[in-house]
Motif scaffolding. Structure first.
Motif, PDB file in Angstrom:
ATOM      1  N   GLY A   1       0.861  -1.175   0.000  1.00 50.72           N
ATOM      2  CA  GLY A   1       0.000   0.000   0.000  1.00 50.72           C
ATOM      3  C   GLY A   1       0.899   1.227   0.000  1.00 50.72           C
ATOM      4  O   GLY A   1       1.988   1.204   0.592  1.00 50.72           O
ATOM      5  N   ASP A   2       0.462   2.312  -0.646  1.00 52.80           N
ATOM      6  CA  ASP A   2       1.311   3.504  -0.812  1.00 52.80           C
ATOM      7  C   ASP A   2       0.395   4.710  -0.942  1.00 52.80           C
ATOM      8  O   ASP A   2      -0.379   4.806  -1.903  1.00 52.80           O
ATOM      9  CB  ASP A   2       2.184   3.326  -2.059  1.00 52.80           C
ATOM     10  N   HIS A   3       0.531   5.662  -0.014  1.00 58.47           N
ATOM     11  CA  HIS A   3      -0.553   6.623   0.169  1.00 58.47           C
ATOM     12  C   HIS A   3       0.023   7.893   0.797  1.00 58.47           C
ATOM     13  O   HIS A   3       0.889   7.812   1.673  1.00 58.47           O
ATOM     14  CB  HIS A   3      -1.540   5.931   1.105  1.00 58.47           C
ATOM     15  N   ALA A   4      -0.420   9.077   0.371  1.00 62.70           N
ATOM     16  CA  ALA A   4       0.174  10.319   0.878  1.00 62.70           C
ATOM     17  C   ALA A   4      -0.867  11.415   1.031  1.00 62.70           C
ATOM     18  O   ALA A   4      -1.881  11.456   0.315  1.00 62.70           O
ATOM     19  CB  ALA A   4       1.293  10.784  -0.053  1.00 62.70           C
ATOM     20  N   TYR A   5      -0.563  12.339   1.946  1.00 68.35           N
ATOM     21  CA  TYR A   5      -1.437  13.487   2.213  1.00 68.35           C
ATOM     22  C   TYR A   5      -0.556  14.652   2.648  1.00 68.35           C
ATOM     23  O   TYR A   5       0.431  14.458   3.365  1.00 68.35           O
ATOM     24  CB  TYR A   5      -2.422  13.143   3.326  1.00 68.35           C
ATOM     25  N   THR A   6      -0.898  15.851   2.207  1.00 60.10           N
ATOM     26  CA  THR A   6      -0.174  17.046   2.643  1.00 60.10           C
ATOM     27  C   THR A   6      -0.989  17.776   3.700  1.00 60.10           C
ATOM     28  O   THR A   6      -2.139  18.166   3.460  1.00 60.10           O
ATOM     29  CB  THR A   6       0.135  17.977   1.461  1.00 60.10           C
TER      30      THR A   6
END
Length: 272
Positions: A104-109
């Motif tokens: 799983g690979d996931h990002a948020y700023t």
């Protein structure tokens, strides 16, 4: 070569993606002025392991930490450190995990307290562009359709679309085919097929699209030192349509945000 997944494998990948989503939700509870990125990194590693998963970034290509932490003018791949975050900062937090032998690979700023209006607008437009791109990830379309949609949306606001860094296929490896640029021409590139899973991740700069890499071999910053934003989802093609495997819902729950932005990309209800 694109590796299509069965519906059973996609459900296993959903579990991996949700490990990351839940971890980002736990990190969101701690993101505030005064906290260091190393402290957040420790929270993330513990949360991933508590879910019976393995940190996906730790040791990958010799990366030294669980999270990529990229504040302000850093675009991606920032290394956690002991510098406290301060009011007005933004920080991209990118997380990976391995569960069921899938990534799983996931990002948020995140905004740290009150941020400048022009930076807030950058975050809003970048996140909008993520969903603009996801709408184009469907059976029969091509890589260029997603990239073109993201590029058009962001450049209409005068922002720089990073060229050298791209999204990617996802599966038993962190990076699979195809590469998913955030720019391009409609009808160009590899054709999407049933069972594809990709990480779509706009990396958008307030100023120039140009970037530079630092001597640590990881950290990427904007060439003009203006802020950069980064949002990422894991998405599968299921029955010809884009299906979100990851979610920002845990982040929104932690931050007290109400949103229905993900509903159109779910064929079944998300149970938190």
């Amino acid at each position: 070569m694109i590796v299509a997944k069965t519906k059973e494998e996609i459900e296993l990948m959903r579990e991996a993606a949700l490990v990351v989503s839940k971890t980002l939700g736990e990190v969101a509870k701690a993101v505030k002025p005064g906290v260091t990125s190393l402290e957040l990194d420790k929270i993330a590693e513990e949360c991933i392991r508590d879910q019976g998963a393995i940190p996906g970034f730790l040791g990958l290509y010799d990366f030294p930490n669980t999270l990529c932490m990229s504040p302000n003018s850093q675009v991606v791949h920032g290394i956690p450190n002991d510098t406290p975050l301060v009011e007005g900062d933004i920080i991209s937090i990118d997380c990976g995990a391995i569960k069921n032998d899938f990534y799983g690979d996931h990002a948020y700023t995140f905004a740290i307290g009150e941020i400048a209006p022009e930076t807030q607008k950058l975050l809003e437009v970048t996140k909008e562009s993520l969903y603009v791109g996801i709408r184009e990830f469907k059976l029969g379309n091509r890589v260029g359709d997603v990239g073109h949609a993201i590029q058009k949306h962001c450049e209409a606001h005068g922002y720089g679309v990073v060229r050298e860094l791209v999204g990617h296929g996802l599966g038993r490896k962190m990076h699979e085919d195809p590469e998913m640029p955030n720019y391009g021409k409609r009808g160009r590139g590899k054709k999407f097929i049933e069972g594809m899973v990709v990480a779509i991740e706009p990396m958008i700069n307030l100023g120039t699209h140009r970037i530079k890499q630092h001597r640590d071999g990881w950290t990427i910053t904007t060439l003009d030192n203006k802020p950069s934003a980064h949002f990422e989802h894991d998405v599968a093609i299921v029955d010809g349509k884009p299906e979100l495997l990851s979610t920002f819902a845990y982040i929104y729950d932690a931050l007290g945000i109400e949103s229905n932005e993900e509903e159109e990309f779910r064929q079944k209800a998300l149970v938190l």
